[in-house]
Design a protein around this motif. Sequence first.
Motif, mmCIF file in Angstrom:
data_model
loop_
_atom_site.group_PDB
_atom_site.id
_atom_site.type_symbol
_atom_site.label_atom_id
_atom_site.label_comp_id
_atom_site.label_asym_id
_atom_site.label_seq_id
_atom_site.Cartn_x
_atom_site.Cartn_y
_atom_site.Cartn_z
ATOM 1 N N ARG A 299 99.232 65.909 76.424
ATOM 2 C CA ARG A 299 99.750 65.084 75.331
ATOM 3 C C ARG A 299 100.662 65.889 74.419
ATOM 4 O O ARG A 299 101.645 65.378 73.901
ATOM 5 C CB ARG A 299 98.601 64.498 74.497
ATOM 6 N N TYR B 236 111.719 59.981 81.457
ATOM 7 C CA TYR B 236 112.575 59.693 80.313
ATOM 8 C C TYR B 236 112.287 60.704 79.211
ATOM 9 O O TYR B 236 111.197 61.251 79.122
ATOM 10 C CB TYR B 236 112.258 58.311 79.712
ATOM 11 N N GLN C 169 112.503 60.597 74.895
ATOM 12 C CA GLN C 169 112.624 59.653 73.789
ATOM 13 C C GLN C 169 112.846 60.437 72.505
ATOM 14 O O GLN C 169 112.019 61.272 72.126
ATOM 15 C CB GLN C 169 111.358 58.795 73.673
ATOM 16 N N LEU D 284 115.228 55.390 74.761
ATOM 17 C CA LEU D 284 114.812 56.049 75.987
ATOM 18 C C LEU D 284 116.045 56.451 76.782
ATOM 19 O O LEU D 284 116.943 55.635 76.995
ATOM 20 C CB LEU D 284 113.977 55.093 76.845
ATOM 21 N N LEU E 21 108.406 60.823 78.612
ATOM 22 C CA LEU E 21 107.624 59.703 79.135
ATOM 23 C C LEU E 21 107.842 59.579 80.629
ATOM 24 O O LEU E 21 108.971 59.593 81.103
ATOM 25 C CB LEU E 21 108.036 58.399 78.459
ATOM 26 N N PHE F 98 103.928 52.902 82.015
ATOM 27 C CA PHE F 98 104.195 54.176 81.367
ATOM 28 C C PHE F 98 102.932 54.987 81.125
ATOM 29 O O PHE F 98 101.842 54.431 80.881
ATOM 30 C CB PHE F 98 104.870 53.944 80.005
ATOM 31 N N GLY F 99 103.085 56.319 81.153
ATOM 32 C CA GLY F 99 102.059 57.199 80.640
ATOM 33 C C GLY F 99 102.112 57.259 79.131
ATOM 34 O O GLY F 99 103.000 56.661 78.499
ATOM 35 N N ASP F 100 101.189 58.011 78.538
ATOM 36 C CA ASP F 100 101.113 58.098 77.077
ATOM 37 C C ASP F 100 102.092 59.089 76.481
ATOM 38 O O ASP F 100 102.188 59.201 75.264
ATOM 39 C CB ASP F 100 99.692 58.484 76.650
ATOM 40 N N GLY F 101 102.802 59.822 77.348
ATOM 41 C CA GLY F 101 103.829 60.727 76.843
ATOM 42 C C GLY F 101 103.327 62.143 76.625
ATOM 43 O O GLY F 101 102.139 62.380 76.402
ATOM 44 N N GLY G 271 101.981 57.064 68.835
ATOM 45 C CA GLY G 271 101.326 58.086 69.647
ATOM 46 C C GLY G 271 101.061 57.683 71.084
ATOM 47 O O GLY G 271 100.361 58.412 71.800
ATOM 48 N N GLU G 272 101.592 56.542 71.502
ATOM 49 C CA GLU G 272 101.337 56.080 72.874
ATOM 50 C C GLU G 272 102.636 55.869 73.640
ATOM 51 O O GLU G 272 103.722 55.915 73.078
ATOM 52 C CB GLU G 272 100.547 54.775 72.838
ATOM 53 N N GLY G 273 102.492 55.609 74.954
ATOM 54 C CA GLY G 273 103.642 55.226 75.753
ATOM 55 C C GLY G 273 103.929 53.742 75.601
ATOM 56 O O GLY G 273 103.265 53.039 74.835
ATOM 57 N N LEU G 274 104.933 53.263 76.308
ATOM 58 C CA LEU G 274 105.281 51.847 76.255
ATOM 59 C C LEU G 274 104.328 51.054 77.141
ATOM 60 O O LEU G 274 103.869 51.542 78.183
ATOM 61 C CB LEU G 274 106.706 51.618 76.766
ATOM 62 N N PHE H 261 117.202 49.647 78.897
ATOM 63 C CA PHE H 261 116.423 49.419 77.683
ATOM 64 C C PHE H 261 117.322 49.305 76.467
ATOM 65 O O PHE H 261 118.357 49.971 76.376
ATOM 66 C CB PHE H 261 115.458 50.590 77.436
#
Lengths: 115, 113
Positions: A9, A35, A37, A43, A90, A106-109, B41-44, B103
């Motif tokens: 994370r 990506y 961000q 993105l 991401l 998507f993952g949480d980044g 704090g999260e992804g899309l 996007f």
Amino acid sequence: DVKVTQSSRYLVKRTGEKVFLECVQDMDHENMFWYRQDPGLGLRLIYFSYDVKMKEKGDIPEGYSVSREKKERFSLILESASTNQTSMYLCASSSRFWGSNQPQHFGDGTRLSIL
Amino acid sequence: GNSVTQMEGPVTLSEEAFLTINCTYTATGYPSLFWYVQYPGEGLQLLLKATKADDKGSNKGFEATYRKETTSFHLEKGSVQVSDSAVYFCALSGSGGSYIPTFGRGTSLIVHP
């Protein structure tokens, strides 16, 4: 539910280091994406892979490379990290099977800081 | 090429107010349209989608209608909550058979109690 997992994370690295960001998806998706961000820029696509060992450059590939040795795993590599690569990264995946109009997952980044 | 234009934020509302976030697009062929939401704090994550003209996507009280004649896909909600505070992204996919989506830049929504 589709799960896209990014290995970290938060990550702090130093200028000049080689940095690996890992992404794994569990839904057998063919397409995977990386990506970055940044505030005000939305993105931006770095690289796209549509199959194992296949890759296409996105809008901002300079300074990055990718690896896809297995279908479920897509790695982003910063060959020699620089401070302007500090960003949120991401990973996403999508299915090709149902056509080109499928949503991405998507993952949480990974929030990467290069010092 | 394809493009998605969203209204710039932040959009600031009081709880229970009506929300509209505008989205217009340029694309060839017949793309699918999406709204994604990104909580802090999260992804899309996918909020809703529409795959053809006049389709209405809906989820969690949010709605958007695919308007081909105005090339728009505006997001609406009748009564927002503080928990709706997030960044909302409009996107299209499938234009010209491409698997790479386009996007918008995202619109930040802030809802005050």
